[in-house]
Design an enzyme around this catalytic site. Structure first.
Site, short mmCIF file in Angstrom:
data_model
loop_
_atom_site.label_atom_id
_atom_site.label_comp_id
_atom_site.label_asym_id
_atom_site.label_seq_id
_atom_site.Cartn_x
_atom_site.Cartn_y
_atom_site.Cartn_z
N CYS A 10 0.91 -1.03 -0.06
CA CYS A 10 0.18 0.16 0.07
C CYS A 10 0.92 1.30 0.05
CB CYS A 10 -1.02 0.06 1.15
SG CYS A 10 -2.09 -1.31 1.39
N GLY A 36 0.10 -0.10 -4.82
CA GLY A 36 -1.05 -0.62 -4.81
C GLY A 36 -2.24 -0.32 -5.85
N ASN A 110 -0.21 1.05 5.93
CA ASN A 110 0.41 0.17 4.93
C ASN A 110 1.17 -0.90 6.05
OD1 ASN A 110 3.82 0.79 3.33
ND2 ASN A 110 2.13 -0.98 3.24
N GLY A 111 1.02 -2.37 5.68
CA GLY A 111 1.59 -3.15 6.43
C GLY A 111 0.81 -4.38 7.04
N CYS A 247 12.06 -3.49 5.74
CA CYS A 247 12.02 -4.59 4.80
C CYS A 247 12.93 -4.13 3.56
CB CYS A 247 10.62 -4.24 4.23
SG CYS A 247 10.18 -5.59 2.84
N TYR A 253 12.89 -4.08 -4.79
CA TYR A 253 11.92 -4.30 -5.87
C TYR A 253 10.59 -3.69 -5.77
CZ TYR A 253 7.76 -6.50 -8.37
OH TYR A 253 6.74 -6.54 -8.94
N ASP A 357 15.80 -8.87 -10.71
CA ASP A 357 16.02 -8.44 -9.22
C ASP A 357 15.53 -9.47 -8.41
OD1 ASP A 357 13.00 -8.35 -8.86
OD2 ASP A 357 12.98 -6.92 -10.29
N CYS A 393 6.61 -14.04 4.01
CA CYS A 393 6.66 -12.94 4.72
C CYS A 393 5.17 -12.65 5.37
CB CYS A 393 6.83 -11.77 3.69
SG CYS A 393 6.48 -9.97 4.41
N CYS A 444 15.01 -6.26 8.00
CA CYS A 444 14.38 -7.44 7.99
C CYS A 444 14.92 -8.26 6.58
CB CYS A 444 12.81 -7.38 8.05
SG CYS A 444 12.06 -8.95 7.91
N CYS A 447 12.43 -13.30 4.72
CA CYS A 447 12.18 -14.08 3.56
C CYS A 447 13.35 -14.77 2.73
CB CYS A 447 11.36 -13.17 2.38
SG CYS A 447 12.27 -11.94 1.88
#
Ligand code: SF4
Length: 474
Positions: A10, A36, A110-111, A247, A253, A357, A393, A444, A447
């Site tokens: 988002c 988004g 967002n999250g 993140c 990306y 990527d 994730c 973080c 992933c």
């Protein structure tokens, strides 16, 4: 072009104290559309009631001049959404607007909140009625709770109840509030227009769009309150300077290359990743080609460091619609085929170094490699500017189920074979982290590494809220 297998999350935009706040929010949302594409919305106020317009669709489909005129006001927040929690329905379109004992409030988020389903179940057991199936709504139920409203700083108290990733914007008739979770998963930055209005956005690209200047990031664990009297800051969740979990996929990306994210220009980070990849995995070749278009920055870096020319292998159609929404792999493959056309004369007989990527399921990459082979490429060496994605994730990125992640199921050699390339190399974890300036303990990388910055007891999936409702009624 978007990867069909990773969904964005988002984008947030807010502005306080500008006569064209709604028009500028509209522009800001255009700049954030890459974050988004399912819904877009704006809530505005002139200091009394809040006015909302939010619908499913792209920014240019959701708003027209009539709507913008109807909600015109000097204070506004906006949101573009890809749902990582909750269905794609009109009532989940943000900003959400509520009335409670404290008055009206709008929220944009967002999250992903990893304890949202638990909090919601607890509220539903005591009779709360939820209007949406988005994790965001629990924040308002927490805020409206009389015991929380009685606290000196209700929002500090509320945010301390949340676990997971959240950058949020709240709009009240008399103030706008921006906050980031204590680990700072998602970006959020502060800016200022030439006229002195305060702006907040997920990425600085939105500031560039409206000629505002970047001032600073909202810090992890910070609450910034904007009123006509100015900007105030306070901290929650353990204060400043602790561990972080920004993140790293924003850099790889998600974010736009023109943006500053976590204090660094995304394009330059990606170029550095491409250079690092060339150092870690050199190979002889005639042409470095990005798998369009998201790998252009990393491919530029690879070409610069290797001295091998950079070139195009595909043309991209901008008129073929949104492949990422197609539910089946064959549908997505066909959409990619419609979107991308190989430039045969550019690749025939060449030794190509293809830069991606990231590789998620691998099926789309395989299709592109097949197309390059069919066009006569002599050799294809795939270089991936991030490590293998092996884990889920839980913090706002809608990766497929881990069993659909190719690196979760296959070794690098098996992936090479599956993709049909002559050689394959992924950027190392160390190499990736050496390309960002911020302390690596503030990122973080779960992933890739499986080391989650938060203990995830009850993973939130996209439809956790719907499932929670079904459980209650069956
Ligand atoms: S798990 Fe990966 S995508 Fe999710 S927040 Fe961490 S780095 Fe980002």
């Amino acid at each position: 072009m978007q990867k069909p297998s990773i969904r964005h999350h988002c984008g947030l935009f807010g502005i306080w104290g500008h006569q064209d706040a709604v028009a500028l929010t509209h522009l800001g949302l255009y700049a954030l559309q890459h974050r988004g594409q399912e819904s877009a919305g704006i809530v505005s106020t002139a200091g009394e009631r809040l006015m909302r317009h939010a619908r499913l669709g792209l920014v240019n489909q959701v708003f027209d001049q009539q709507v913008l005129d109807r909600i015109r006001a000097p204070r506004a927040i906006g949101h573009v959404r890809y749902s990582t929690s909750g269905s794609t329905t009109q009532n989940n379109a943000q900003p959400l607007l509520f009335s409670f004992a404290g008055g009206q409030v709008a929220i944009a988020h967002n999250g992903n909140l990893i304890n949202a389903a638990l909090l919601r179940r607890n509220y539903e057991k005591v009779g709360h009625i939820f209007q949406t199936t988005s994790d965001t709504e629990v924040i308002i139920h927490l805020l409206a709770k009389p015991a929380h409203q009685g606290k000196k700083n209700p929002l500090n108290h509320v945010l301390n109840h949340l676990q997971g990733a959240y950058s949020i914007l709240l709009l009240f008739p008399d103030r706008m509030v921006a906050a980031r979770d204590p680990l700072g998963f998602r970006p959020l930055c502060l800016g200022e227009t030439k006229s002195g209005a305060t702006v907040v956005a997920s990425e600085t690209k939105a500031f560039d769009m409206i000629d505002a200047k970047y001032v600073r990031d909202v810090e992890p664990g910070e609450i910034v309150t904007v009123t006509d009297d100015g900007v105030e800051s306070r901290h929650f969740g353990g204060g400043r300077g602790g561990r972080g979990a920004a993140c790293i996929f924003e850099q790889i990306y998600f974010a736009d290359p023109s943006s500053l994210v976590f204090g660094e220009n995304v394009h330059l980070v990606r170029v550095a990743m491409g250079k690092k990849l060339a150092q870690e995995a050199p190979v002889e070749g005639d042409l470095v080609v990005p798998v369009p278009t998201c790998a252009q920055c990393a491919a530029t870096g690879y070409a610069q460091a290797s001295g091998i020319p950079y070139g195009r292998a595909f043309t991209t159609s901008h008129y073929s619609g949104r492949s990422f929404i197609l539910p089946t792999q064959s549908g997505r493959d066909m959409a990619v085929k419609i979107k991308l056309t190989v430039i045969k004369e550019a690749v025939a007989g060449k030794r190509l170094i293809v830069v991606e990527d990231s590789v998620v399921r691998g099926t789309t990459t395989r299709g592109k490699i097949g197309a390059l082979r069919a066009a006569g490429a002599k050799e294809i060496h795939l270089r991936v500017a991030s490590p293998p994605i092996r884990h889920a994730c839980y913090f706002g990125i809608d990766f497929p189920d881990p069993i659909e992640l190719i690196a979760n199921q296959k070794s690098v050699e098996e992936i090479r074979d599956f993709l049909g390339v002559d050689s394959l190399y992924y950027l190392s974890h160390e190499g990736m982290l050496s390309c960002v300036r911020m302390d690596r303990n503030k990122y973080c990388t779960a992933c890739f590494s499986g080391e989650y910055p938060i203990d995830v007891k009850e993973p939130v999936e996209k439809f956790s809220m719907e499932q929670s409702q079904l459980k209650m009624f069956t």
